[in-house]
Design an enzyme around this catalytic site. Structure first.
Site, mmCIF file in Angstrom:
data_model
loop_
_atom_site.group_PDB
_atom_site.id
_atom_site.type_symbol
_atom_site.label_atom_id
_atom_site.label_comp_id
_atom_site.label_asym_id
_atom_site.label_seq_id
_atom_site.Cartn_x
_atom_site.Cartn_y
_atom_site.Cartn_z
ATOM 1 N N LYS A 148 0.833 -1.204 0.000
ATOM 2 C CA LYS A 148 0.000 0.000 0.000
ATOM 3 C C LYS A 148 0.867 1.252 0.000
ATOM 4 O O LYS A 148 2.058 1.216 0.338
ATOM 5 C CB LYS A 148 -0.948 0.020 1.204
ATOM 6 C CG LYS A 148 -0.249 -0.003 2.578
ATOM 7 C CD LYS A 148 0.284 1.341 3.055
ATOM 8 C CE LYS A 148 0.998 1.266 4.387
ATOM 9 N NZ LYS A 148 1.660 2.558 4.754
ATOM 10 N N ASP B 99 -2.387 -1.545 10.247
ATOM 11 C CA ASP B 99 -2.456 -1.326 8.796
ATOM 12 C C ASP B 99 -3.083 -2.483 8.036
ATOM 13 O O ASP B 99 -3.280 -2.395 6.825
ATOM 14 C CB ASP B 99 -1.048 -1.087 8.231
ATOM 15 C CG ASP B 99 -0.505 0.282 8.582
ATOM 16 O OD1 ASP B 99 -1.260 1.095 9.144
ATOM 17 O OD2 ASP B 99 0.679 0.535 8.303
#
Length: 324
Positions: free
Chosen positions: A42, A168
């Protein structure tokens, strides 16, 4: 590839409806040698730190986006009382401290399904990079264990559970673009702010940065004052990621810790080749938007990790595919 629960006993007392489901899982397991899954990473298109909490964590507001730089995991059910993990990178731990093993333990704890796995992790995403490679591995492992086991848990379950082992991980259970708050575990699906075909270039120096170290060095008085909702709205309305919108409050402690990283960012900006240049997460990867052309000074430095990338999304009920 839906598997049997390890140690499942004779099925004479199982109602026919469940018996059929069990046979379906067994048939699928027998047809497959191994279950393979892509594990994406990401970037944070902006990252605001909104508060330092009493428990030592920080609240944030960030636009996360999944990208197509990723690893590969392979799973095989294992007749054992523990999982095994092998990795092609020597410095990646393969014991219970690895997020893959933590994710499998988390799945078993919540579902009661006892299957153990032999896992092969082929890493491409560097660690200490701010790219969430380990978090992506954990999310992929959760998805794989659930898929192999017949999907007893919903996507919402996996998202909720993932927050127990990392902040996350949850973003990977979004559709790919997510506005995240809290510690990062509160996920709101949003539309991708730019075209998915927009070229990105990722550049990481050989030195990684420790996330706890960077948060410890954060000076709250030097944060941006930009409203994160306004940053999100501006990106979506403009359809571009301009330099003024790529706010990352963790650049300050990262650049203080590693001044060479600030120099790298400034040199990339000075080329004029990119719409924006910014650090993702807690570093040390610098993201260039609008071109994946590699400047000569970067190409000549063999110590740098360099990779093109693209934003990616997924369809509900499906996982991310490198080929999609």
């Amino acid at each position: 590839m839906r598997s049997l629960r390890a140690g499942f006993q004779a099925r004479q007392s199982v109602p026919p409806r469940h018996d059929a489901k069990l046979l379906q899982r067994r048939s699928r397991l027998q047809r497959c040698q191994a279950y393979q899954i892509f594990s994406p990473s990401k970037v944070n298109l902006f990252l605001r730190i909104t508060n330092r909490r009493d428990d030592g964590y920080h609240d944030l507001a960030s636009l996360f986006h999944v990208i197509d730089l990723g690893d590969t995991l392979s799973f095989e059910p294992l007749a054992s009382d523990h999982d095994s993990l092998q990795c092609n990178m020597d410095d990646v731990p393969t014991d219970s401290s690895n997020l893959v093993i933590k994710a499998l333990d988390l799945f078993r704890r919540h579902t009661g399904i006892a299957t153990r796995f032999a896992v092969e992790l082929r890493k491409t995403v560097p660690h200490g990079a701010g790219l969430g490679g380990g978090s992506g591995n954990a999310a992929a492992a959760l998805w794989a264990a659930n898929d192999i086991s017949g999907r007893p848990a919903s996507n919402e379950d996996l998202l909720k559970w993932s927050g127990e082992i990392g902040s996350d991980i949850s973003v990977f259970f979004s559709n790919g673009a997510a506005y995240c708050t809290g510690r990062g575990e509160i996920v709101e699906d949003v539309a991708p702010p730019i075209d998915l075909s927009t070229p990105l270039l990722l550049i990481k120096p050989p030195i990684g940065l420790s996330t706890p170290q960077i948060f410890k060095a954060l000076d709250l008085e030097r944060r941006s004052t930009s409203d994160p909702r306004e940053l999100l709205s501006s990106m979506q309305q403009n359809g571009t990621i301009t330099q003024d919108l790529c706010v990352n409050d963790l650049e300050q402690p990262a650049f203080d810790t590693l001044p060479e990283l600030l120099d790298l960012k400034q040199r990339l900006q000075a080329t004029g080749d990119y719409e924006s240049v910014f650090m993702t997460g807690s570093g040390s990867t610098i993201v260039c938007v609008g071109s994946d052309a590699v400047p000569d000074f970067v190409a000549q430095d063999s110590s740098l990790f360099i990779s093109p990338a693209r934003l990616m999304t997924r369809q509900p009920g499906e996982w991310y595919s490198k080929d999609s």
